[in-house]
Scaffold this motif. Structure first.
Motif, mmCIF file in Angstrom:
data_model
loop_
_atom_site.group_PDB
_atom_site.id
_atom_site.type_symbol
_atom_site.label_atom_id
_atom_site.label_comp_id
_atom_site.label_asym_id
_atom_site.label_seq_id
_atom_site.Cartn_x
_atom_site.Cartn_y
_atom_site.Cartn_z
ATOM 1 N N ASP A 90 0.981 -0.855 0.526
ATOM 2 C CA ASP A 90 0.051 -0.113 -0.102
ATOM 3 C C ASP A 90 0.632 0.829 0.000
ATOM 4 O O ASP A 90 1.797 1.431 0.872
ATOM 5 C CB ASP A 90 -0.529 -0.140 1.092
ATOM 6 C CG ASP A 90 -2.110 1.107 1.516
ATOM 7 O OD1 ASP A 90 -1.878 2.474 0.894
ATOM 8 O OD2 ASP A 90 -2.850 1.027 2.209
ATOM 9 N N SER A 91 0.611 1.953 -1.022
ATOM 10 C CA SER A 91 1.527 3.479 -0.679
ATOM 11 C C SER A 91 0.781 4.517 -0.396
ATOM 12 O O SER A 91 2.325 5.434 0.313
ATOM 13 C CB SER A 91 1.782 3.719 -2.567
ATOM 14 O OG SER A 91 2.134 3.466 -3.539
ATOM 15 N N CYS A 119 1.092 -4.826 -5.323
ATOM 16 C CA CYS A 119 1.177 -2.542 -5.211
ATOM 17 C C CYS A 119 0.101 -2.064 -6.146
ATOM 18 O O CYS A 119 -0.554 -1.081 -5.339
ATOM 19 C CB CYS A 119 2.132 -2.278 -5.236
ATOM 20 S SG CYS A 119 3.309 -3.284 -4.319
ATOM 21 N N THR A 123 -2.949 -0.215 -3.068
ATOM 22 C CA THR A 123 -3.171 1.312 -3.056
ATOM 23 C C THR A 123 -3.888 1.392 -3.280
ATOM 24 O O THR A 123 -4.982 2.600 -2.983
ATOM 25 C CB THR A 123 -1.812 2.202 -4.230
ATOM 26 O OG1 THR A 123 -0.373 1.255 -3.833
ATOM 27 C CG2 THR A 123 -2.345 3.177 -3.719
ATOM 28 N N SER A 126 -6.379 1.158 -0.821
ATOM 29 C CA SER A 126 -6.194 1.477 0.531
ATOM 30 C C SER A 126 -7.299 2.353 1.117
ATOM 31 O O SER A 126 -7.506 2.863 0.316
ATOM 32 C CB SER A 126 -4.678 2.288 0.506
ATOM 33 O OG SER A 126 -4.543 2.941 1.593
#
Length: 171
Positions: A90-91, A119, A123, A126
């Motif tokens: 999760d960025s 990813c 993200t 999220s």
């Protein structure tokens, strides 16, 4: 207000042919990422680069390695873009991405990069991304295989917009 940001996730050397973990059609995805960056820049949309650095010894993305570096073509396409460093899929998790978005006055997200099923998906889904309309640029993303890429985009589609770079340019 209508201020999107293009977030380019983990387009790093290890994911290409000479890297530690090459992905399916990485070069084709990079070409689409470059097109997305060009579109963003032409429309005064900020570009943010996300770089994954392994928290400890790992199969790839090890600190100070050639493979952890952001791909040079992406750096050439967006030389002024801020770089957010992450250690999780999760960025947003334990990074300054939210603060960067707030400082830029961003109210929607265009996501692309590597890996679609990990990813990019984490993200897009999220908890921190829930406050934004999110669009994933499917042709500017990739993962380990075509089938995982397709499955990830189909899984995302009920929850976020999934578009091509060309469709983004048309809107």
């Amino acid at each position: 207000m209508n201020q999107p940001a293009l977030i380019v996730i983990d387009v790093q050397n290890d994911y290409f042919a000479d890297g530690a973990f090459p992905l399916w059609q990485a070069d084709a995805a990079l070409s689409q990422v470059e097109a997305a960056v060009a579109h963003a820049r032409a429309h005064h949309v900020p570009v943010i680069l996300v770089q994954h650095i392994a928290a400890g010894p790992a199969p790839f993305f090890n600190r100070d390695s050639h493979g952890v570096a952001i791909h040079p073509r992406l750096l050439a396409a967006a030389p002024e873009a801020p770089v957010v460093i992450k250690t999780h899929a999760d960025s947003f998790l334990e990074t300054d991405l939210q603060a960067t978005l707030d400082a830029l006055g961003v109210d929607s997200l265009w996501l692309c990069g590597m890996m679609t099923h990990n990813c990019v998906t984490h993200t897009a889904l999220s908890p921190a991304a829930a406050r934004y309309p999110v669009t994933v640029l499917g042709d500017a993303s990739t993962t380990v295989s075509e089938i995982l890429h397709i499955l990830a985009l189909r899984a995302l589609a009920p929850r976020v917009a999934v578009k091509t770079v060309a469709a983004l340019s048309a809107s």
